[in-house]
Design a protein around this motif. Structure first.
Motif, PDB file in Angstrom:
ATOM      1  N   LEU A  70      -8.980   3.259   9.929  1.00  0.00           N
ATOM      2  CA  LEU A  70      -8.955   1.990   8.953  1.00  0.00           C
ATOM      3  C   LEU A  70      -7.536   2.053   8.264  1.00  0.00           C
ATOM      4  N   ALA A  72      -5.067   1.945   5.073  1.00  0.00           N
ATOM      5  CA  ALA A  72      -5.155   2.550   3.797  1.00  0.00           C
ATOM      6  C   ALA A  72      -3.853   2.339   3.004  1.00  0.00           C
ATOM      7  N   LEU A  76      -2.872   6.801  -1.582  1.00  0.00           N
ATOM      8  CA  LEU A  76      -4.445   7.177  -1.655  1.00  0.00           C
ATOM      9  C   LEU A  76      -4.576   8.756  -1.209  1.00  0.00           C
ATOM     10  N   TRP A  81     -10.819   8.987  -0.154  1.00  0.00           N
ATOM     11  CA  TRP A  81     -10.972   8.447   1.251  1.00  0.00           C
ATOM     12  C   TRP A  81     -12.361   8.085   1.271  1.00  0.00           C
ATOM     13  N   GLN A  83     -14.069   5.881  -0.422  1.00  0.00           N
ATOM     14  CA  GLN A  83     -14.187   4.678  -0.978  1.00  0.00           C
ATOM     15  C   GLN A  83     -13.625   3.785   0.139  1.00  0.00           C
ATOM     16  N   LEU A  84     -13.085   4.043   1.276  1.00  0.00           N
ATOM     17  CA  LEU A  84     -12.591   3.292   2.347  1.00  0.00           C
ATOM     18  C   LEU A  84     -13.922   2.877   3.293  1.00  0.00           C
ATOM     19  N   ARG A 107      -2.242   3.823   8.369  1.00  0.00           N
ATOM     20  CA  ARG A 107      -3.634   3.810   8.909  1.00  0.00           C
ATOM     21  C   ARG A 107      -4.296   5.408   8.820  1.00  0.00           C
TER      22      ARG A 107
END
Length: 366
Positions: A70, A72, A76, A81, A83-84, A107
């Motif tokens: 994903l 990011a 972050l 993490w 929350q992704l 990513r």
């Protein structure tokens, strides 16, 4: 007495040796399996006593993991993490453990496993007398030259690389043989894959505490000066990267302000976003409960031909319903049970000769 040069050569020789690992993995039938990375010996627990002195790694079965690749935002933190993955996870974020196995081009490659399952496996390792210093997933061990691994009678694994990102697929044997496109790829069979990477450089999925004592190398004054120069260069590059991150952070802050309104600190913005997320989640749950309550009331009206719905009004927290009919109205306990089943609270149920039966369901905390 050893000279500085002889001690340096001895230290370098030890560093050049390929580290040997004891890999252990839980099996579905409760057994534990092990593999010695040096000579390839393997079997069911226990291994030879000599292997218990090696660095140990817990290998997570592919069927117990989920892999995500994903984008990011910069800055972050590991605690953020989950929350992704809010839209992908089917259970609360607190019930899973999220680890990172790679970062590239802003990513993250995240791996998710049930927190309780991981804790149980680590406790079982401790009960076996093994100190686990690394944690890997089965697909991390696969070599790119052998992208298909027939793990056992239950499933196969396929490793793929696209856009410089690794992906894998777990293929249950219950679905039948592998598709032709996958079956034509180079394969390997057995309980363990052919190790295709330097295990000492492979990132651990989850940070585990290491107790092994590290060797220290004597450092001269010249080496300290060289280290200082390298540190200065690293700080310069860090400043340049920080300026780029600042630009992206400014854009992200503007997006947050558009949602939350003006805020004084990042902590205040975080609390505001969390509150909005909680309110949105509560509203979704309340809508589901309202749907269940409406369905239950509809079923009752279908069975009571003398009663019908006159009006309905929902303000987000209270649902006001008026029923009219000629038959005898049910007792309050009937409506209370209907409310309890839908997670609501019956606030009132009164009969008015002119207005009919008025019901009020509430989702506010009393």
């Amino acid at each position: 007495m050893m000279t500085l040069r002889s001690r340096l050569n001895a230290w370098l020789a030890r560093r050049r040796r390929t580290p040997q690992w004891l890999l252990i993995r839980p099996h579905t039938d409760g057994r534990w399996q092990w593999l010695h990375s040096g000579d390839g010996l393997q079997g069911d627990w226990p291994p030879p006593a000599l292997y218990l002195n090696l660095d140990a790694a817990l290998v997570l079965p592919a069927t117990a993991c989920s892999h995500f690749d994903l984008p990011a935002p910069p800055g972050l933190k590991p605690a953020e993490w989950p929350q992704l993955l809010e839209e992908q996870l089917l259970q609360p974020a607190g019930s899973v453990q999220v680890g990172c196995i790679g970062k590239q081009h802003r990513r993250l490659q995240l791996l998710v496993v049930q927190r309780e399952v991981l804790r149980r496996w680590l406790d079982e390792c401790a009960a076996l007398g093994v100190h686990v210093s690394r944690c890997w997933a089965e697909p991390q061990l696969m070599a790119q030259a052998l992208p298909v691994w027939e793990r056992d009678a239950d499933y196969c694994l396929k490793l793929g690389v696209a856009d410089e990102r690794r992906r894998w697929l777990v293929w249950p044997k219950a679905l039948g043989p592998l598709p032709d496109a996958m079956g034509a790829l180079p394969q390997q069979c057995g309980h363990w894959p052919s190790l295709g990477a330097d295990l000492s450089k492979m990132p651990s999925v989850f940070p585990l505490r290491r107790t092994a004592r590290r060797e220290r190398l004597p450092v001269s004054a010249g080496q300290w000066r060289l280290a200082a120069v390298c540190l200065g260069l690293a700080l310069s590059w860090g400043a340049l990267g920080g300026w780029q991150d600042w630009q992206q952070t400014t854009q992200a802050r503007a997006q947050v302000v558009a949602i939350t309104g003006p805020v004084a600190t990042a902590q205040q913005a975080g609390r505001m976003l969390q509150r909005l997320q909680r309110e949105q989640a509560d509203a979704q749950v309340r809508q589901q409960q309202l749907d269940a309550l409406e369905q239950a009331l509809g079923v009752w009206l279908d069975g009571e031909a003398q009663w019908q719905l006159h009006s309905s009004d929902f303000d987000g927290k209270r649902w006001q319903v008026v029923l009219v009919g000629a038959g005898r109205a049910p007792e309050v306990a009937h409506w209370q049970a209907m409310a309890d089943a839908a997670g609501a609270r019956l606030q009132s149920a009164r009969t008015d000769a002119s207005a009919g039966l008025e019901l009020s369901f509430n989702w506010e905390t009393p």
